[in-house]
Write a protein that holds these residues in place. Structure first.
Motif, PDB file in Angstrom:
ATOM      1  N   LYS A  76     -42.479   5.311 -34.538  1.00  0.00           N
ATOM      2  CA  LYS A  76     -42.608   4.834 -33.160  1.00  0.00           C
ATOM      3  C   LYS A  76     -44.049   4.443 -32.860  1.00  0.00           C
ATOM      4  O   LYS A  76     -44.301   3.407 -32.248  1.00  0.00           O
ATOM      5  N   LEU A  77     -44.983   5.266 -33.296  1.00  0.00           N
ATOM      6  CA  LEU A  77     -46.397   4.926 -33.091  1.00  0.00           C
ATOM      7  C   LEU A  77     -46.758   3.652 -33.843  1.00  0.00           C
ATOM      8  O   LEU A  77     -47.517   2.819 -33.338  1.00  0.00           O
ATOM      9  N   ALA A  78     -46.210   3.507 -35.038  1.00  0.00           N
ATOM     10  CA  ALA A  78     -46.485   2.301 -35.828  1.00  0.00           C
ATOM     11  C   ALA A  78     -45.946   1.068 -35.115  1.00  0.00           C
ATOM     12  O   ALA A  78     -46.607   0.025 -35.062  1.00  0.00           O
ATOM     13  N   HIS A  79     -44.756   1.192 -34.538  1.00  0.00           N
ATOM     14  CA  HIS A  79     -44.160   0.053 -33.839  1.00  0.00           C
ATOM     15  C   HIS A  79     -44.971  -0.308 -32.593  1.00  0.00           C
ATOM     16  O   HIS A  79     -45.237  -1.483 -32.332  1.00  0.00           O
ATOM     17  N   ILE A  80     -45.366   0.706 -31.847  1.00  0.00           N
ATOM     18  CA  ILE A  80     -46.192   0.469 -30.657  1.00  0.00           C
ATOM     19  C   ILE A  80     -47.528  -0.141 -31.073  1.00  0.00           C
ATOM     20  O   ILE A  80     -48.024  -1.078 -30.445  1.00  0.00           O
ATOM     21  N   GLY A  81     -48.097   0.370 -32.151  1.00  0.00           N
ATOM     22  CA  GLY A  81     -49.370  -0.161 -32.650  1.00  0.00           C
ATOM     23  C   GLY A  81     -49.272  -1.632 -33.020  1.00  0.00           C
ATOM     24  O   GLY A  81     -50.159  -2.432 -32.701  1.00  0.00           O
ATOM     25  N   LYS A  82     -48.181  -2.003 -33.680  1.00  0.00           N
ATOM     26  CA  LYS A  82     -47.983  -3.413 -34.063  1.00  0.00           C
ATOM     27  C   LYS A  82     -47.833  -4.290 -32.820  1.00  0.00           C
ATOM     28  O   LYS A  82     -48.335  -5.414 -32.779  1.00  0.00           O
ATOM     29  N   LEU A  83     -47.128  -3.776 -31.811  1.00  0.00           N
ATOM     30  CA  LEU A  83     -46.973  -4.523 -30.565  1.00  0.00           C
ATOM     31  C   LEU A  83     -48.333  -4.736 -29.900  1.00  0.00           C
ATOM     32  O   LEU A  83     -48.664  -5.847 -29.479  1.00  0.00           O
ATOM     33  N   ILE A  84     -49.133  -3.686 -29.844  1.00  0.00           N
ATOM     34  CA  ILE A  84     -50.471  -3.787 -29.248  1.00  0.00           C
ATOM     35  C   ILE A  84     -51.324  -4.776 -30.035  1.00  0.00           C
ATOM     36  O   ILE A  84     -52.003  -5.632 -29.451  1.00  0.00           O
ATOM     37  N   GLN A  85     -51.275  -4.681 -31.352  1.00  0.00           N
ATOM     38  CA  GLN A  85     -52.048  -5.596 -32.203  1.00  0.00           C
ATOM     39  C   GLN A  85     -51.630  -7.047 -31.956  1.00  0.00           C
ATOM     40  O   GLN A  85     -52.473  -7.941 -31.820  1.00  0.00           O
ATOM     41  N   LYS A  86     -50.334  -7.279 -31.873  1.00  0.00           N
ATOM     42  CA  LYS A  86     -49.817  -8.632 -31.645  1.00  0.00           C
ATOM     43  C   LYS A  86     -50.300  -9.174 -30.295  1.00  0.00           C
ATOM     44  O   LYS A  86     -50.787 -10.308 -30.207  1.00  0.00           O
ATOM     45  N   LEU A  87     -50.177  -8.367 -29.258  1.00  0.00           N
ATOM     46  CA  LEU A  87     -50.584  -8.808 -27.920  1.00  0.00           C
ATOM     47  C   LEU A  87     -52.092  -9.062 -27.856  1.00  0.00           C
ATOM     48  O   LEU A  87     -52.542 -10.038 -27.255  1.00  0.00           O
ATOM     49  N   ARG A  88     -52.863  -8.182 -28.492  1.00  0.00           N
ATOM     50  CA  ARG A  88     -54.322  -8.351 -28.510  1.00  0.00           C
ATOM     51  C   ARG A  88     -54.695  -9.649 -29.218  1.00  0.00           C
ATOM     52  O   ARG A  88     -55.492 -10.451 -28.718  1.00  0.00           O
TER      53      ARG A  88
ATOM     54  N   ARG B 260     -64.125  -5.984 -29.106  1.00  0.00           N
ATOM     55  CA  ARG B 260     -64.127  -6.298 -27.664  1.00  0.00           C
ATOM     56  C   ARG B 260     -63.063  -5.470 -26.939  1.00  0.00           C
ATOM     57  O   ARG B 260     -63.291  -4.987 -25.828  1.00  0.00           O
ATOM     58  N   PHE B 261     -61.915  -5.296 -27.566  1.00  0.00           N
ATOM     59  CA  PHE B 261     -60.833  -4.496 -26.999  1.00  0.00           C
ATOM     60  C   PHE B 261     -61.309  -3.054 -26.809  1.00  0.00           C
ATOM     61  O   PHE B 261     -61.073  -2.441 -25.766  1.00  0.00           O
ATOM     62  N   ALA B 262     -62.006  -2.533 -27.813  1.00  0.00           N
ATOM     63  CA  ALA B 262     -62.539  -1.170 -27.740  1.00  0.00           C
ATOM     64  C   ALA B 262     -63.523  -1.034 -26.578  1.00  0.00           C
ATOM     65  O   ALA B 262     -63.491  -0.043 -25.839  1.00  0.00           O
ATOM     66  N   GLU B 263     -64.382  -2.033 -26.402  1.00  0.00           N
ATOM     67  CA  GLU B 263     -65.338  -2.006 -25.286  1.00  0.00           C
ATOM     68  C   GLU B 263     -64.611  -1.940 -23.951  1.00  0.00           C
ATOM     69  O   GLU B 263     -64.972  -1.160 -23.071  1.00  0.00           O
ATOM     70  N   LYS B 264     -63.583  -2.768 -23.807  1.00  0.00           N
ATOM     71  CA  LYS B 264     -62.829  -2.806 -22.550  1.00  0.00           C
ATOM     72  C   LYS B 264     -62.124  -1.479 -22.273  1.00  0.00           C
ATOM     73  O   LYS B 264     -61.920  -1.114 -21.125  1.00  0.00           O
ATOM     74  N   LEU B 265     -61.753  -0.775 -23.343  1.00  0.00           N
ATOM     75  CA  LEU B 265     -61.045   0.497 -23.193  1.00  0.00           C
ATOM     76  C   LEU B 265     -61.987   1.702 -23.236  1.00  0.00           C
ATOM     77  O   LEU B 265     -61.527   2.842 -23.179  1.00  0.00           O
ATOM     78  N   CYS B 266     -63.282   1.435 -23.366  1.00  0.00           N
ATOM     79  CA  CYS B 266     -64.288   2.507 -23.442  1.00  0.00           C
ATOM     80  C   CYS B 266     -64.001   3.459 -24.600  1.00  0.00           C
ATOM     81  O   CYS B 266     -63.970   4.690 -24.449  1.00  0.00           O
ATOM     82  N   THR B 267     -63.756   2.874 -25.751  1.00  0.00           N
ATOM     83  CA  THR B 267     -63.514   3.662 -26.958  1.00  0.00           C
ATOM     84  C   THR B 267     -64.172   2.944 -28.129  1.00  0.00           C
ATOM     85  O   THR B 267     -64.916   1.987 -27.936  1.00  0.00           O
ATOM     86  N   SER B 268     -63.899   3.395 -29.333  1.00  0.00           N
ATOM     87  CA  SER B 268     -64.516   2.776 -30.508  1.00  0.00           C
ATOM     88  C   SER B 268     -63.541   1.832 -31.214  1.00  0.00           C
ATOM     89  O   SER B 268     -62.322   1.939 -31.047  1.00  0.00           O
ATOM     90  N   GLN B 269     -64.099   0.961 -32.029  1.00  0.00           N
ATOM     91  CA  GLN B 269     -63.283   0.020 -32.799  1.00  0.00           C
ATOM     92  C   GLN B 269     -62.397   0.775 -33.783  1.00  0.00           C
ATOM     93  O   GLN B 269     -61.262   0.382 -34.037  1.00  0.00           O
ATOM     94  N   SER B 270     -62.881   1.898 -34.309  1.00  0.00           N
ATOM     95  CA  SER B 270     -62.082   2.668 -35.271  1.00  0.00           C
ATOM     96  C   SER B 270     -60.843   3.279 -34.602  1.00  0.00           C
ATOM     97  O   SER B 270     -59.791   3.390 -35.231  1.00  0.00           O
ATOM     98  N   VAL B 271     -60.961   3.643 -33.329  1.00  0.00           N
ATOM     99  CA  VAL B 271     -59.793   4.154 -32.594  1.00  0.00           C
ATOM    100  C   VAL B 271     -58.762   3.035 -32.443  1.00  0.00           C
ATOM    101  O   VAL B 271     -57.561   3.251 -32.636  1.00  0.00           O
ATOM    102  N   ILE B 272     -59.225   1.833 -32.125  1.00  0.00           N
ATOM    103  CA  ILE B 272     -58.309   0.688 -31.993  1.00  0.00           C
ATOM    104  C   ILE B 272     -57.597   0.436 -33.320  1.00  0.00           C
ATOM    105  O   ILE B 272     -56.382   0.215 -33.351  1.00  0.00           O
ATOM    106  N   ALA B 273     -58.331   0.496 -34.410  1.00  0.00           N
ATOM    107  CA  ALA B 273     -57.723   0.295 -35.732  1.00  0.00           C
ATOM    108  C   ALA B 273     -56.654   1.353 -35.993  1.00  0.00           C
ATOM    109  O   ALA B 273     -55.565   1.034 -36.491  1.00  0.00           O
ATOM    110  N   ARG B 274     -56.940   2.615 -35.648  1.00  0.00           N
ATOM    111  CA  ARG B 274     -55.952   3.685 -35.850  1.00  0.00           C
ATOM    112  C   ARG B 274     -54.730   3.484 -34.952  1.00  0.00           C
ATOM    113  O   ARG B 274     -53.599   3.702 -35.388  1.00  0.00           O
ATOM    114  N   ILE B 275     -54.953   3.047 -33.705  1.00  0.00           N
ATOM    115  CA  ILE B 275     -53.826   2.774 -32.796  1.00  0.00           C
ATOM    116  C   ILE B 275     -52.934   1.698 -33.396  1.00  0.00           C
ATOM    117  O   ILE B 275     -51.717   1.845 -33.481  1.00  0.00           O
ATOM    118  N   GLU B 276     -53.548   0.607 -33.826  1.00  0.00           N
ATOM    119  CA  GLU B 276     -52.783  -0.525 -34.350  1.00  0.00           C
ATOM    120  C   GLU B 276     -52.098  -0.211 -35.674  1.00  0.00           C
ATOM    121  O   GLU B 276     -51.106  -0.847 -36.020  1.00  0.00           O
TER     122      GLU B 276
END
Length: 159
Positions: free
Chosen positions: A4-16, A25-41
């Motif tokens: 489920k997390l993988a599916h949500i991550g792919k959806l987020i990656q696609k939309l981004r 840039r996405f990480a900046e907007k979310l006040c987090t790091s790029q590595s967190v975004i990579a793990r989410i996706e």
């Protein structure tokens, strides 16, 4: 990895990606790091409702919506859905299911539909816009037309 997390991550990656936003840039907007975004996706990061809300706001697209205590996850994809859903038989349930059957492009079979005035009136309205509704005992077989024509709706039954 949680599917489920993988599916949500792919959806987020696609939309981004569709919006032309880099992970950085996405990480900046979310006040987090790029590595967190990579793990989410990659589906490797648990997501809080707060983070999902921030992501939805940033992408201007609901990832998860909360209403009446239920969480609904929007899934986009080309997978064909089919199956059976058991519901309780009631007047209100039958009327809602009759109307929602229009969302199915193919035949819908509703079992044990109560034969009451409200159901008959909705069937009249549906038939007036081109829907085929046939009884088989207590089961109702509903087939929507290829194109619904609201110009011929039975206004008297719809009131």
């Amino acid at each position: 990895m949680n599917k489920k997390l993988a599916h949500i991550g792919k959806l987020i990656q696609k939309l981004r990606a569709e919006r032309g936003i880099t992970q950085e840039r996405f990480a900046e907007k979310l006040c987090t790091s790029q590595s967190v975004i990579a793990r989410i996706e990659n589906g490797e990061q648990n997501l809080s409702t707060v983070m999902l809300s921030k992501i939805s706001d940033t992408l201007d697209q609901d990832i998860v919506s909360v209403s009446d205590g239920a969480i609904n996850i929007q899934i986009e994809g080309g997978a064909k859905l089919s199956g059976t859903v058991k519901t309780k038989t009631s007047k209100n349930g039958a009327v809602g299911l009759l109307c929602s059957s229009l969302l199915n492009k193919n035949k819908t079979v509703l079992k044990n539909v109560p034969k009451i005035e409200e159901v008959y009136r909705i069937i009249e309205v549906l038939e007036s816009i081109g829907v085929s509704a046939k009884w088989n005992g207590n089961d109702l077989h509903i087939v929507p037309p290829k194109k619904i024509s609201l110009s011929k709706i039975n206004k008297e039954s719809a009131i």
